[in-house]
Structure formats: structure tokens, C-alpha cells
Design a protein around this motif. Sequence first.
Motif, PDB file in Angstrom:
ATOM      1  N   GLU A 177      30.550   6.777 -36.424  1.00 58.13           N
ATOM      2  CA  GLU A 177      30.628   5.609 -35.540  1.00 58.13           C
ATOM      3  C   GLU A 177      29.251   5.048 -35.242  1.00 58.13           C
ATOM      4  O   GLU A 177      29.058   4.352 -34.244  1.00 58.13           O
ATOM      5  CB  GLU A 177      31.340   5.998 -34.231  1.00 58.13           C
ATOM      6  CG  GLU A 177      32.781   6.443 -34.410  1.00 58.13           C
ATOM      7  CD  GLU A 177      33.676   5.354 -34.986  1.00 58.13           C
ATOM      8  OE1 GLU A 177      33.354   4.164 -34.815  1.00 58.13           O
ATOM      9  OE2 GLU A 177      34.700   5.698 -35.615  1.00 58.13           O
ATOM     10  N   ASP A 178      28.278   5.340 -36.104  1.00 60.38           N
ATOM     11  CA  ASP A 178      26.912   4.870 -35.865  1.00 60.38           C
ATOM     12  C   ASP A 178      26.824   3.353 -35.976  1.00 60.38           C
ATOM     13  O   ASP A 178      27.474   2.740 -36.833  1.00 60.38           O
ATOM     14  CB  ASP A 178      25.947   5.494 -36.883  1.00 60.38           C
ATOM     15  CG  ASP A 178      25.890   7.014 -36.755  1.00 60.38           C
ATOM     16  OD1 ASP A 178      26.582   7.545 -35.888  1.00 60.38           O
ATOM     17  OD2 ASP A 178      25.148   7.635 -37.535  1.00 60.38           O
ATOM     18  N   ASP A 179      26.001   2.745 -35.127  1.00 57.50           N
ATOM     19  CA  ASP A 179      25.751   1.315 -35.231  1.00 57.50           C
ATOM     20  C   ASP A 179      25.066   1.024 -36.562  1.00 57.50           C
ATOM     21  O   ASP A 179      24.163   1.747 -36.981  1.00 57.50           O
ATOM     22  CB  ASP A 179      24.854   0.847 -34.078  1.00 57.50           C
ATOM     23  CG  ASP A 179      25.579   0.895 -32.727  1.00 57.50           C
ATOM     24  OD1 ASP A 179      26.817   0.855 -32.747  1.00 57.50           O
ATOM     25  OD2 ASP A 179      24.892   0.986 -31.695  1.00 57.50           O
ATOM     26  N   GLY A 180      25.530  -0.013 -37.224  1.00 54.43           N
ATOM     27  CA  GLY A 180      24.917  -0.398 -38.485  1.00 54.43           C
ATOM     28  C   GLY A 180      25.334   0.445 -39.664  1.00 54.43           C
ATOM     29  O   GLY A 180      24.665   0.425 -40.700  1.00 54.43           O
ATOM     30  N   CYS A 181      26.453   1.188 -39.538  1.00 59.58           N
ATOM     31  CA  CYS A 181      26.918   2.029 -40.639  1.00 59.58           C
ATOM     32  C   CYS A 181      27.701   1.182 -41.643  1.00 59.58           C
ATOM     33  O   CYS A 181      28.794   0.685 -41.343  1.00 59.58           O
ATOM     34  CB  CYS A 181      27.791   3.172 -40.128  1.00 59.58           C
ATOM     35  SG  CYS A 181      28.458   4.202 -41.459  1.00 59.58           S
ATOM     36  N   ALA A 182      27.149   1.034 -42.834  1.00 59.50           N
ATOM     37  CA  ALA A 182      27.805   0.229 -43.862  1.00 59.50           C
ATOM     38  C   ALA A 182      29.043   0.913 -44.417  1.00 59.50           C
ATOM     39  O   ALA A 182      29.980   0.254 -44.883  1.00 59.50           O
ATOM     40  CB  ALA A 182      26.819  -0.059 -44.994  1.00 59.50           C
ATOM     41  N   VAL A 183      29.070   2.258 -44.353  1.00 62.49           N
ATOM     42  CA  VAL A 183      30.234   3.007 -44.835  1.00 62.49           C
ATOM     43  C   VAL A 183      31.445   2.717 -43.948  1.00 62.49           C
ATOM     44  O   VAL A 183      32.554   2.447 -44.445  1.00 62.49           O
ATOM     45  CB  VAL A 183      29.935   4.515 -44.880  1.00 62.49           C
ATOM     46  CG1 VAL A 183      31.211   5.325 -45.162  1.00 62.49           C
ATOM     47  CG2 VAL A 183      28.884   4.827 -45.939  1.00 62.49           C
ATOM     48  N   MET A 184      31.258   2.770 -42.633  1.00 61.32           N
ATOM     49  CA  MET A 184      32.353   2.496 -41.721  1.00 61.32           C
ATOM     50  C   MET A 184      32.830   1.052 -41.840  1.00 61.32           C
ATOM     51  O   MET A 184      34.024   0.772 -41.754  1.00 61.32           O
ATOM     52  CB  MET A 184      31.920   2.781 -40.276  1.00 61.32           C
ATOM     53  CG  MET A 184      31.671   4.255 -39.973  1.00 61.32           C
ATOM     54  SD  MET A 184      33.105   5.297 -40.325  1.00 61.32           S
ATOM     55  CE  MET A 184      34.326   4.629 -39.203  1.00 61.32           C
TER      56      MET A 184
END
Length: 296
Positions: free
Chosen positions: A264-271
Motif C-alpha cells: 500500500e506504499d504511496d507511488g507503488c506502480a505495482v499496486m
Amino acid sequence: MYFEPKMRKVQTGQIIEYYSNTCRVAATDGIFKCRIQGRIELVVGDFVKIESAEDSNDCDAMITERLQRITALYKSKDRVTKAVAANITRLGILVTVNPKTSLEFIDKWVVIALQSRIQPFIIFNKIDMLEDDAYRVLQNLYEGLDVPSFAISAKWQTNLKGLFSYLENQTSIFVGNSGSGKSTLTSALTGTEILSRELSNNQGVHTTSVSTLYQVGNNMQVIDSPGVRDIGIEHLDHAEILAGFKEINNFSLKCMFPKCSHQEDDGCAVMEALKHSHIEESRYNNFMNLNAAVRS
């Protein structure tokens, strides 16, 4: 009348059967029973140098050196890794509905194969028990990830021609759950009966205790090894797991932070890719599960 093969003093061969302290080696002058000099780590598929052992009553030759391996499959226990087979070029993952093969099993073996520099491919077996195109969705998913697939019936030898062609000039090994038809397929390809005991719940038990490399007429080699049953991913690290998930790895390069957990990280392209269905949910879940199982 049978004559024992005569060998030159020194030559190169390949281990086609491996026991605890002896091997059978296929060399230029024939097949030789060999003892091992010193403490050389050897597995089926290894290329070795052998010398005649005229002073030995029970062996024809002696292995003096192991040549460099192109590839190897490893298993690990208590942080200690040990090779179980060598010089493999293709790894076939047997997938069946009964018994059901989990998607995590498939993804685990794709990771292991790629980390070992072996080409993985999928064999959808027992298609005689299914409706046409029952595996089409899975085929499309994995073929889009450069993992070829074949739909066959090993029992009835259906659609084996394409598989034969794919395995020509290759050294292959098959993996699958008990009852997936691994022994039946190996028998069909090699013309050698590989025994397995069928149980009432449609699960087979692998009875082979010796690792064997079968050489087939069309320059195909098939390794049958009970050791692959015990292979896990504990010896891999997080980067090696990630590399086994091609599409997730590609999107991870676009993450805002280099140590992104891909949750749930900010800026996670995977999510973000998962949210827009650019990554299959099953693949993402299996990536997280396998990632959690490896060492830190």
C-alpha cells in the motif's frame, strides 16, 4: 554374447544414473559403472571425466573430475543448498484438475526454473477428462509471460507430437503433484516403464529411488529424479523471487521508491497496475506469498 565395454584411459561422459557412492556414466566407448574419486559433489546430468579402474572388482571406471555445469536445480534444508540434477535446459510443470494443481505451485516452479536459467513450460495433462479449451485462460496468461504450454493426455498419448518436437535436442525434467501423470508422461516419451502406485483417491506415489537420465532417439534427454519433490524456495532471495514474476518486476521499476514493498506504499506502480488489471490478481497474491517464504 554380451561383452563388457572397453574404455580408453581417460574420456568424458555424462552421469545417467546416480546412487549414493557409484554412478553409471554414458561415455564415447559405452556405459560404465563408476566409483567416485575423493569428495566430488555429483548429480544425474553432470558431465565428468573418467579413467579406467582396472584394480576395481565392482566398477569399470573412476570419476576424477566434474566439468562445469550449465544449469542446476537445488534444494535447501536448514540454509544448506544441495544440487539434485544438472545441465537441464527445460522444466515442464504438469497441471491437472484432478488432483487440482494450485496456481501457487505453477508460479513457484516458474520462479525456480527462471532463477536456475532453465526455460519453464506448462503441460496441461489429462485433457481427455475435460471439456475443450478448459485451460484456455491459463494458457493465455502464461504464454503472455513467455511460458509455453501444451495440452495433452499422457495416458492416451494424445497431442504428444508437438511436445516431442519441443523437447528435441533438450534435457528436460518434469515436476508435478502426486497423481499428475509425471511417471506416465516420462514412460510415454522415453519408451521405458516408470512405475508408480495408483491410490484410490487418484493420487500416485513416486516409487523411483534412483535419479535417472533417459536418452531418446531424437536427441531428447529426460531426467527422472525423486529429489525434485523436496525443492523449495528457501534458498532464494527477494530479488530472485521478483525476477520470476516478469510483469510485476517490470512495473516495480516504475515505483517511486527503490525499497517499495509493493503493498500500500504511496507511488507503488505495482499496486496501480494491479488496480487496473495489468497484473493478474492470482500472480500478485502468489508473488506476495512466495516473497514471504524466503529468507530476509
